[in-house]
Design a protein around this motif. Structure first.
Motif, PDB file in Angstrom:
ATOM      1  N   LEU A  56      69.026  19.683  -7.168  1.00 49.60           N
ATOM      2  CA  LEU A  56      70.855  20.475  -6.498  1.00 49.60           C
ATOM      3  C   LEU A  56      70.160  22.516  -7.435  1.00 49.60           C
ATOM      4  O   LEU A  56      70.058  22.062  -8.468  1.00 49.60           O
ATOM      5  CB  LEU A  56      72.261  19.937  -7.008  1.00 49.60           C
ATOM      6  N   GLY A 115      71.694  24.592  -9.748  1.00 47.14           N
ATOM      7  CA  GLY A 115      72.756  24.505 -11.258  1.00 47.14           C
ATOM      8  C   GLY A 115      72.090  23.339 -11.768  1.00 47.14           C
ATOM      9  O   GLY A 115      72.559  23.000 -13.127  1.00 47.14           O
ATOM     10  N   LYS A 149      66.641  22.863 -12.776  1.00 49.10           N
ATOM     11  CA  LYS A 149      64.901  23.449 -12.318  1.00 49.10           C
ATOM     12  C   LYS A 149      64.627  24.532 -13.258  1.00 49.10           C
ATOM     13  O   LYS A 149      63.500  24.538 -13.704  1.00 49.10           O
ATOM     14  CB  LYS A 149      64.744  23.513 -11.126  1.00 49.10           C
ATOM     15  N   VAL A 181      76.641  28.083 -12.196  1.00 53.07           N
ATOM     16  CA  VAL A 181      75.818  29.161 -12.785  1.00 53.07           C
ATOM     17  C   VAL A 181      75.328  30.050 -12.459  1.00 53.07           C
ATOM     18  O   VAL A 181      76.162  31.822 -12.490  1.00 53.07           O
ATOM     19  CB  VAL A 181      74.374  29.460 -13.261  1.00 53.07           C
ATOM     20  N   LYS A 182      75.853  30.917 -10.811  1.00 54.38           N
ATOM     21  CA  LYS A 182      75.608  31.342  -9.895  1.00 54.38           C
ATOM     22  C   LYS A 182      77.057  31.830  -8.938  1.00 54.38           C
ATOM     23  O   LYS A 182      77.314  32.743  -8.752  1.00 54.38           O
ATOM     24  CB  LYS A 182      75.037  31.679  -9.116  1.00 54.38           C
ATOM     25  N   ILE A 239      67.941  20.890 -23.468  1.00 55.39           N
ATOM     26  CA  ILE A 239      67.312  21.159 -22.542  1.00 55.39           C
ATOM     27  C   ILE A 239      65.667  21.306 -22.951  1.00 55.39           C
ATOM     28  O   ILE A 239      64.733  21.339 -22.360  1.00 55.39           O
ATOM     29  CB  ILE A 239      67.985  23.498 -22.176  1.00 55.39           C
TER      30      ILE A 239
HETATM   31  N1  ADP Z   1      70.231  19.669 -20.404  1.00 57.70           N
HETATM   32  C1  ADP Z   1      70.060  20.864 -19.848  1.00 57.70           C
HETATM   33  N2  ADP Z   1      68.661  20.756 -18.604  1.00 57.70           N
HETATM   34  C2  ADP Z   1      69.190  22.142 -17.924  1.00 57.70           C
HETATM   35  N3  ADP Z   1      69.445  23.181 -17.846  1.00 57.70           N
HETATM   36  C3  ADP Z   1      70.508  22.597 -18.673  1.00 57.70           C
HETATM   37  C4  ADP Z   1      71.413  21.685 -19.544  1.00 57.70           C
HETATM   38  N4  ADP Z   1      72.073  21.317 -20.271  1.00 57.70           N
HETATM   39  C5  ADP Z   1      72.608  22.747 -19.330  1.00 57.70           C
HETATM   40  N5  ADP Z   1      72.456  23.115 -18.708  1.00 57.70           N
HETATM   41  C6  ADP Z   1      72.734  24.932 -18.469  1.00 57.70           C
HETATM   42  O1  ADP Z   1      72.346  24.262 -16.753  1.00 57.70           O
HETATM   43  C7  ADP Z   1      72.151  25.448 -15.329  1.00 57.70           C
HETATM   44  C8  ADP Z   1      71.666  24.909 -15.353  1.00 57.70           C
HETATM   45  O2  ADP Z   1      70.618  26.304 -14.409  1.00 57.70           O
HETATM   46  P1  ADP Z   1      70.076  26.914 -13.963  1.00 57.70           P
HETATM   47  O3  ADP Z   1      68.328  26.415 -14.549  1.00 57.70           O
HETATM   48  O4  ADP Z   1      69.530  28.037 -12.761  1.00 57.70           O
HETATM   49  O5  ADP Z   1      69.924  25.758 -12.191  1.00 57.70           O
HETATM   50  P2  ADP Z   1      69.205  25.363 -10.795  1.00 57.70           P
HETATM   51  O6  ADP Z   1      67.555  26.331 -11.083  1.00 57.70           O
HETATM   52  O7  ADP Z   1      68.561  24.000 -11.176  1.00 57.70           O
HETATM   53  O8  ADP Z   1      69.627  25.951 -10.023  1.00 57.70           O
HETATM   54  C9  ADP Z   1      71.724  26.974 -16.900  1.00 57.70           C
HETATM   55  O9  ADP Z   1      72.675  27.938 -17.752  1.00 57.70           O
HETATM   56  C10 ADP Z   1      71.426  25.687 -18.453  1.00 57.70           C
HETATM   57  O10 ADP Z   1      71.616  26.464 -19.715  1.00 57.70           O
END
Ligand code: ADP
Ligand code: PPS
Length: 194
Positions: free
Chosen positions: A34, A36, A39, A142-143, A181
């Motif tokens: 999904l 957020g 990825k 996030v966005k 992360i």
């Molecule tokens: N364990 C985790 N793994 C990945 N992201 C995490 C984790 N915990 C918190 N986050 C936060 O969740 C958000 C994920 O956003 P993003 O990487 O842009 O997701 P996507 O690319 O799937 O849309 C980031 O702000 C990141 O810092």
């Protein structure tokens, strides 16, 4: 016309030669989940760690590719299929250079991902499910896109009014709610048959 096109690959430096020079195999890590889910964040962390180990790796990310190569595509299922088809073809070209390509795309349906796998080839395709419950993605927001989707200002948003089908047998299932992360990136790297 395809029958009048003759690829020149016999004369080119071959993938196995490049992999031998690089000291590791190439392939495609396909991160699905999904918006957020994490990825892009995990892909970037893994790319950095791989780079520091001397691995030739490159991230291809939905948000970036959609500003250039796929700027003409939206979020209907048809456009998502074309978005990921083009990325799969690009990733396949990268693999010929011996690169480990980390693709980070929502890629919401099993059929779409099967089509990606068919382009890349099963032996080079490593599907990673960035497994984060919708509630957590929405809380992260996030966005600010979930808020817009809930308000009806953004249509066809994955998980809200457009489907997401979780992989049934991913190469790797990363439950980000239970991992940092850094841990997620390490697990990903260690799982790869480089
Ligand atoms: N364990 C985790 N793994 C990945 N992201 C995490 C984790 N915990 C918190 N986050 C936060 O969740 C958000 C994920 O956003 P993003 O990487 O842009 O997701 P996507 O690319 O799937 O849309 C980031 O702000 C990141 O810092
Ligand atoms: N309707 C809708 N649904 C899902 N996502 C949307 C939508 N509109 C814009 N966005 C933003 O675009 C990013 C997803 O693009 P992708 O190329 O990964 O999508 S797909 O694989 O073609 O389904 C996604 O980025 P990530 O949050 O990194 O996943 C969103 O920021």
């Amino acid at each position: 016309m395809a029958e009048n096109i003759h690829p020149i690959h016999d004369r080119l430096v071959q993938r196995n030669e490049r992999e031998a020079a690089n000291g590791h195999r190439g392939g495609v890590v396909w991160m699905t989940g999904l918006s957020g889910s994490g990825k892009s964040t995990i892909a970037a962390a893994a790319e950095r760690k791989l780079f520091e180990r001397g691995i030739f790796a490159q991230v291809l990310d939905g948000d970036n590719v959609r500003h250039g190569l796929n700027a003409n595509l939206g979020f209907s299922l048809e456009d998502r299929v074309e978005n990921t088809r083009r990325v799969a073809e690009v990733a396949k070209l990268f693999v010929q250079t011996g690169c480990l390509v980390i693709c980070s795309f929502v890629s919401p349906t099993r059929e779409l991902r099967a089509a990606v796998q068919a382009i890349i080839g099963a032996e080079d395709f490593f599907e990673v499910y960035v497994n984060t419950p919708l509630e957590i993605c929405e809380r992260r927001d996030v966005k600010g896109l979930y808020a817009k989707a809930r308000a009806g200002e953004l249509k066809n948003f994955t998980g809200i009014d457009s489907p997401y089908e979780a992989p049934e047998h991913p190469f790797l299932d990363l439950k980000t709610a239970e991992l940092t992360i850094d841990q997620a990136a390490d697990i990903l790297i260690e799982s790869l048959p480089l």
